[in-house]
Design a protein around this motif. Structure first.
Motif, mmCIF file in Angstrom:
data_model
loop_
_atom_site.group_PDB
_atom_site.id
_atom_site.type_symbol
_atom_site.label_atom_id
_atom_site.label_comp_id
_atom_site.label_asym_id
_atom_site.label_seq_id
_atom_site.Cartn_x
_atom_site.Cartn_y
_atom_site.Cartn_z
ATOM 1 N N THR A 93 24.195 9.478 33.351
ATOM 2 C CA THR A 93 24.395 10.888 33.013
ATOM 3 C C THR A 93 25.841 11.145 32.623
ATOM 4 O OG1 THR A 93 24.912 11.523 35.304
ATOM 5 C CG2 THR A 93 22.591 11.596 34.628
ATOM 6 N N ALA A 94 26.693 10.123 32.805
ATOM 7 C CA ALA A 94 28.107 10.265 32.452
ATOM 8 C C ALA A 94 28.699 8.880 32.235
ATOM 9 C CB ALA A 94 28.873 11.003 33.545
ATOM 10 N N ILE A 95 29.708 8.816 31.389
ATOM 11 C CA ILE A 95 30.421 7.567 31.166
ATOM 12 C C ILE A 95 31.911 7.859 31.044
ATOM 13 C CG2 ILE A 95 28.559 6.222 30.103
ATOM 14 C CD1 ILE A 95 29.549 7.106 27.376
ATOM 15 N N VAL A 96 32.703 6.897 31.486
ATOM 16 C CA VAL A 96 34.147 6.928 31.233
ATOM 17 C C VAL A 96 34.410 5.827 30.208
ATOM 18 C CG1 VAL A 96 34.811 7.903 33.442
ATOM 19 C CG2 VAL A 96 34.594 5.424 33.230
ATOM 20 N N VAL A 97 35.243 6.132 29.215
ATOM 21 C CA VAL A 97 35.369 5.259 28.046
ATOM 22 C C VAL A 97 36.836 4.982 27.749
ATOM 23 C CG1 VAL A 97 34.779 4.987 25.601
ATOM 24 C CG2 VAL A 97 33.285 6.327 27.107
ATOM 25 N N ALA A 98 37.167 3.696 27.559
ATOM 26 C CA ALA A 98 38.495 3.350 27.054
ATOM 27 C C ALA A 98 38.598 3.872 25.623
ATOM 28 C CB ALA A 98 38.699 1.839 27.101
ATOM 29 N N PRO A 99 39.676 4.579 25.277
ATOM 30 C CA PRO A 99 39.727 5.337 24.010
ATOM 31 C C PRO A 99 39.662 4.475 22.766
ATOM 32 C CG PRO A 99 41.892 5.240 25.033
ATOM 33 C CD PRO A 99 40.930 4.682 26.035
ATOM 34 N N GLU A 100 40.031 3.188 22.862
ATOM 35 C CA GLU A 100 40.023 2.354 21.667
ATOM 36 C C GLU A 100 38.611 1.995 21.211
ATOM 37 O OE1 GLU A 100 41.161 -0.240 25.269
ATOM 38 O OE2 GLU A 100 41.634 1.736 24.459
ATOM 39 N N ASN A 101 37.585 2.411 21.988
ATOM 40 C CA ASN A 101 36.208 2.031 21.673
ATOM 41 C C ASN A 101 35.477 3.062 20.822
ATOM 42 O OD1 ASN A 101 35.302 -0.597 23.204
ATOM 43 N ND2 ASN A 101 36.772 0.460 24.491
ATOM 44 N N SER A 102 36.149 3.608 19.809
ATOM 45 C CA SER A 102 35.519 4.492 18.817
ATOM 46 C C SER A 102 34.608 5.524 19.465
ATOM 47 C CB SER A 102 34.719 3.652 17.806
ATOM 48 O OG SER A 102 35.537 2.676 17.207
ATOM 49 N N PRO A 103 35.137 6.454 20.246
ATOM 50 C CA PRO A 103 34.289 7.404 20.971
ATOM 51 C C PRO A 103 33.434 8.278 20.061
ATOM 52 C CG PRO A 103 36.592 8.078 21.072
ATOM 53 C CD PRO A 103 36.582 6.691 20.511
ATOM 54 N N GLU A 104 33.917 8.605 18.864
ATOM 55 C CA GLU A 104 33.111 9.440 17.965
ATOM 56 C C GLU A 104 31.839 8.711 17.558
ATOM 57 O OE1 GLU A 104 33.386 12.472 17.161
ATOM 58 O OE2 GLU A 104 35.457 13.061 17.596
ATOM 59 N N GLU A 105 31.976 7.425 17.232
ATOM 60 C CA GLU A 105 30.801 6.641 16.854
ATOM 61 C C GLU A 105 29.853 6.488 18.036
ATOM 62 O OE1 GLU A 105 33.833 6.073 16.045
ATOM 63 O OE2 GLU A 105 33.888 5.815 13.861
ATOM 64 N N LEU A 106 30.407 6.369 19.223
ATOM 65 C CA LEU A 106 29.577 6.270 20.422
ATOM 66 C C LEU A 106 28.772 7.552 20.625
ATOM 67 C CD1 LEU A 106 30.714 4.828 23.821
ATOM 68 C CD2 LEU A 106 29.600 7.042 23.737
ATOM 69 N N ALA A 107 29.427 8.698 20.487
ATOM 70 C CA ALA A 107 28.735 9.978 20.638
ATOM 71 C C ALA A 107 27.681 10.158 19.544
ATOM 72 C CB ALA A 107 29.746 11.122 20.594
ATOM 73 N N ASP A 108 27.976 9.685 18.334
ATOM 74 C CA ASP A 108 26.988 9.761 17.255
ATOM 75 C C ASP A 108 25.732 8.968 17.613
ATOM 76 O OD1 ASP A 108 28.767 11.284 15.821
ATOM 77 O OD2 ASP A 108 29.434 9.651 14.522
ATOM 78 N N ALA A 109 25.942 7.780 18.209
ATOM 79 C CA ALA A 109 24.801 6.935 18.579
ATOM 80 C C ALA A 109 23.959 7.608 19.659
ATOM 81 C CB ALA A 109 25.300 5.574 19.060
ATOM 82 N N LEU A 110 24.623 8.287 20.607
ATOM 83 C CA LEU A 110 23.883 9.009 21.644
ATOM 84 C C LEU A 110 23.053 10.132 21.033
ATOM 85 C CD1 LEU A 110 26.613 9.254 24.448
ATOM 86 C CD2 LEU A 110 24.511 7.904 24.547
ATOM 87 N N GLU A 111 23.663 10.885 20.143
ATOM 88 C CA GLU A 111 22.955 12.009 19.544
ATOM 89 C C GLU A 111 21.823 11.528 18.631
ATOM 90 O OE1 GLU A 111 25.826 14.605 17.785
ATOM 91 O OE2 GLU A 111 26.530 15.327 19.742
ATOM 92 N N HIS A 112 21.978 10.342 18.060
ATOM 93 C CA HIS A 112 20.895 9.782 17.242
ATOM 94 C C HIS A 112 19.659 9.508 18.101
ATOM 95 C CE1 HIS A 112 19.069 7.664 13.905
ATOM 96 N NE2 HIS A 112 18.811 6.633 14.695
#
Length: 365
Positions: A246-265
């Motif tokens: 239900t939550a994740i903590v992410v190292a910023p170098e890991n393309s967070p926008e692309e990660l969020a896009d994949a979740l929303e997909h």
């Protein structure tokens, strides 16, 4: 024809004094038994101004004086590439501190970048001698080179937390472990119990500290730590039951926008369905992208504080022999950890209710 370099002998001839007197005035020193009148000193200063004489920095340092030049050496390419400007804020802080200290900054760039890394070896050691001391920064440092600098008592400060034999290495870093722990606590306070860690499991110090902060806080909360690869985040978030994040903590170098896009997909909204906290702000923020929650790294302050510390070490080195120089600076100032600042952003929300069945989480056609 190129202009001949003005020498101390030229200054001495114009002022009507010896070269030794010119050297004493340049170094602002009065050796025992030598008295230089204010009139003579002013004559020398006037001759320096008229001739435009500039002391040879390397020779001045070899003679025991200070050049008022502090170096900066980066183990990776320094200037922005492809929109990434990770070092920029550090350099801004360094420049502001240099202005206040009245020193010049020399950026060492002649060492070629090979396999993503620079080296100080070979000619690099001699080049460092041009500066009174040097700031080092980068993720790809050579521990042997750092140890060599320690052994030769050359004043330097690393920007970023670093370990060394005997804990002698001076640095100004950030407290990633505590900052990461706070992000887990923020999520837990909103009811999240299944919190994943997304990021590399490397051996660099920032990664080690982030992982430690996450793992220890999850353990203290009685929660299960779970590490997930970037490519597996969307699949893990759509699992049913106790395995679903239900939550994740992410190292910023890991393309967070692309990660969020994949979740929303996959039909998961950030932060309604999955909260995302960044352990530092993005290296390459997307124009018009999300306002990320998490924490920010005080890079400008790190650069400034590191230069102030280096200046103190240089001053101590000028007045003390060898390894005694660092003894003039207290241990808590030799190894400084700055606090990261929490960012509210728009990607943090209370834990969503449990889905009633697998039909609640379906992938789009």
């Amino acid at each position: 024809m190129p202009r001949r370099r003005i020498t101390q002998a030229d200054v001495a001839a114009m002022a009507g004094v010896s070269q030794a007197t010119v050297s004493f005035v340049l170094n602002d020193s009065n050796p025992s038994g030598v008295r230089i009148s204010e009139e003579t000193r002013q004559r020398v200063l006037d001759a320096i101004r008229i001739t435009g004489y500039s002391a040879n920095p390397a020779a001045q340092r070899l003679a025991g004086g200070l050049t008022q030049i502090l170096g900066v050496f980066t183990y990776e390419a320094t200037f922005p590439q492809g929109g990434r400007d990770f070092y920029g804020p550090f350099l801004v802080g360094i420049e502001h501190a240099a202005e206040k200290l009245g020193v010049d900054i020399l950026l060492f760039t002649s060492a070629r970048v090979e396999d993503g890394r620079r080296r100080l070896t070979r000619e690099g050691w001699q080049r460092l001698g041009v500066a009174d001391g040097c700031l080092l920064l980068g993720q790809q440092e050579d521990r042997g080179e750092l140890q060599h600098l320690l052994d030769t008592n050359y004043p330097f400060v690393f920007i970023g937390k670093r370990g060394s034999d005997g804990g002698r290495l001076p640095y100004v870093g950030v407290d990633y472990a505590t900052a990461t722990s706070r992000q887990v606590e923020r999520l837990a306070a909103l009811g999240h119990t299944r919190i994943g860690y997304v990021g590399p499991r490397g051996t660099d110090q920032p990664t080690l500290d982030r992982v430690e902060g996450y793992r220890l806080t999850m353990k203290q909360r009685g929660l299960t730590a779970r590490f997930v690869e970037l490519d597996d985040v969307a699949a893990a978030a759509t699992e049913i039951g106790d395995q679903r994040f239900t939550a994740i903590v992410v190292a910023p170098e890991n393309s967070p926008e692309e990660l969020a896009d994949a979740l929303e997909h996959r039909g998961l909204r950030v932060p309604v369905d999955v909260s995302v906290l960044l352990l530092g702000q993005p290296h390459r923020p997307r124009p018009g992208g999300r306002r990320w929650s998490g924490f920010s790294i005080p890079r400008e302050e790190m650069g400034a504080r590191a230069l102030y510390l280096l200046s103190r070490l240089v001053t101590a080195d000028a007045g003390q022999a060898g390894s005694r120089a660092a003894a003039q600076v207290p241990d808590d100032e030799l190894r400084q950890l700055l606090e990261c600042v929490d960012v509210d952003g728009a990607t943090l929300a209370p834990c969503p209710p449990e889905p009633t069945g697998s039909h609640d989480r379906t992938e789009p056609a």
